[in-house]
Design a protein around this motif. Sequence first.
Motif, short mmCIF file in Angstrom:
data_model
loop_
_atom_site.label_atom_id
_atom_site.label_comp_id
_atom_site.label_asym_id
_atom_site.label_seq_id
_atom_site.Cartn_x
_atom_site.Cartn_y
_atom_site.Cartn_z
N VAL A 194 40.21 92.07 -68.29
CA VAL A 194 39.70 90.52 -68.91
C VAL A 194 40.23 90.22 -70.31
O VAL A 194 40.67 89.12 -70.51
N GLY B 201 44.02 88.75 -70.87
CA GLY B 201 44.26 87.59 -70.33
C GLY B 201 45.09 87.65 -69.12
O GLY B 201 45.26 88.40 -68.69
N ILE B 202 45.83 86.42 -68.67
CA ILE B 202 46.80 86.25 -67.64
C ILE B 202 48.18 85.52 -67.98
O ILE B 202 47.91 84.39 -68.60
N VAL C 80 34.87 83.83 -66.93
CA VAL C 80 34.84 85.13 -67.18
C VAL C 80 35.10 85.63 -68.57
O VAL C 80 36.10 85.29 -69.16
N THR D 206 42.85 77.81 -60.33
CA THR D 206 41.69 78.53 -60.53
C THR D 206 41.98 79.89 -59.73
O THR D 206 41.44 80.91 -59.91
N SER E 211 43.14 82.54 -71.16
CA SER E 211 42.06 83.44 -71.24
C SER E 211 41.23 83.32 -69.81
O SER E 211 41.24 82.09 -69.46
N TYR E 212 40.62 84.25 -69.45
CA TYR E 212 39.97 84.18 -68.28
C TYR E 212 38.66 83.27 -68.49
O TYR E 212 37.80 83.20 -67.55
N SER E 213 38.44 83.20 -69.75
CA SER E 213 37.09 82.44 -70.11
C SER E 213 37.21 81.09 -69.52
O SER E 213 36.39 80.13 -69.37
N TYR F 166 43.93 82.38 -61.30
CA TYR F 166 43.51 83.39 -62.20
C TYR F 166 42.92 84.66 -61.75
O TYR F 166 42.72 85.49 -62.45
N PHE F 167 42.54 84.68 -60.40
CA PHE F 167 42.17 85.65 -59.72
C PHE F 167 43.15 86.48 -58.77
O PHE F 167 43.05 87.76 -58.25
N GLY G 72 46.58 88.31 -61.80
CA GLY G 72 45.12 87.92 -61.46
C GLY G 72 44.13 89.10 -61.73
O GLY G 72 44.37 90.27 -61.23
N LEU G 73 42.81 88.52 -62.19
CA LEU G 73 41.61 89.48 -62.38
C LEU G 73 41.48 90.26 -61.21
O LEU G 73 41.12 91.54 -61.31
#
Length: 480
Positions: free
Chosen positions: A315, A318-319, A336, A362, A330-332, A365-366, A389-390
């Motif tokens: 997390v 980041g990505i 997240v 979006t 940032s995943y924020s 990101y995952f 991706g997360l």
Amino acid sequence: MSTTDTIAQLMKIEALPQTALKTKISTTNKVVAAYQSVNSRLSSLVSAANALGSSTTWGGMKATSNSTAAVVSAAAGAGAGSLSFHVDKLASTHVLTFSAASAVSSASDATGSPVLAGSTFDVKLKDGTTKTLNPADKSLQSVVAAINAEANVAYKAAAVQIGAGKYTLQLTAKDSGAAGAAAMTAAGTPTGLSLTDPTVTVNGTDAQITVGDPSDLTTTAYSITSATNTFADVLPGVTVTAVRAQAATDPAVTIDVAADAEGIAAKVQALIDNANVALTEIASQSKIKSGQTAAGPLVGDSAMRKLTQDILGAVSGGIPGLGANGGVASYSDVGVAVDRSGKLTFDKQKFIDAYQADPAKTQAYFDTYTEKTGGTDGKFDPGFDTAAGLGRKMEALGLIASVGVVDPTNPTKPTKGTMQALIERNNNTISRLNDQVSEWDVRLEMRKLALQKQFSGLEVALGKMQQQSSWLASQLAGLG
């Protein structure tokens, strides 16, 4: 002198090395159990992460209806939109009932209540041919059984009671709607029965909805029919099931189909929850001694430290590619983050806002990864392809730690998961220690036999000395 107690005490001393081995086995068993517990949490994390790599998740659609007259469902990838309609009628199944005038007094009596003139009767099959059926006897129940045993007739049979002690034959189309009624009409009724004059109890008709402007369904409306109460693909991937027919004055049913942001958010929440469960379990199993609280079985374990760092780093790192000018994002941005206590947090509303603003970004990101050279199979291969991706990151680290992964360029040599390897290594240690305990059992038994023999000789010697002492005392007494 109690030689038994003495030998027992000496054997306790002799068994100290074996006792130490047993203690080590107990400790190692706790370590194995701790690894297994962590591994279980990782398996759940992998499952939650895998869901975020599914097209079903990101293509999820939510369908709603404003009326109890119809329910609606949408498959993944269904078309978004809205539709209004009126439920005109529900589907019905064609039913024929033979008249009361030819009813019999018993469904099972073949002599007093026969329904056959001869011993057989004929039915027409779906392919238009006629088949002669041979019931067990002439009773209504046997006729029913013979019809239902024939798969290629257009109807099912039943013996129904139409009054006190009055039974007749009822035929129900196997298929609902107008098509089932037509097939049953084409087949006609069985011939050779003494029952006569069947009447239509239920007329088989199709369900129907009228689609159009909810304010005036009479102007631009069109009708859709279905042999069942289910209407498939009224919008692409959308199924409507009529529940009840509406009165002409009832308001139209309006259905809405849109992306299921709430459902996707729930799966992201599941990923975060499972990651936190794994972190909590790792912390519990590797905690240091504090006051009266004992240290965890995995205290100081470097594999546990690395696993914690990997989960949090997935997390906090980041990505790449989604930030400004193709930089790290940032995943924020999608809700997240990592809090001060070292746990992951999820802001559902922030995620939904981001998804509604840009669904594709979006999802990235995952659900983003890069296939390495040679990995052109079009699917994510954890431990081989590069996860960004997360969801993909968590899936990869979970599998690598839990059960291992397969390199598609060398599928015959899968790697072994970190936890799997540690569990196996410690189980091998336990096996070796158990072998040593068994060896000590033999050694201690031999030592005990030796001590018993030694002390048995000592008891004999002491007995002789006592006899000599008694003799000498008696001689000395005689001299006095």
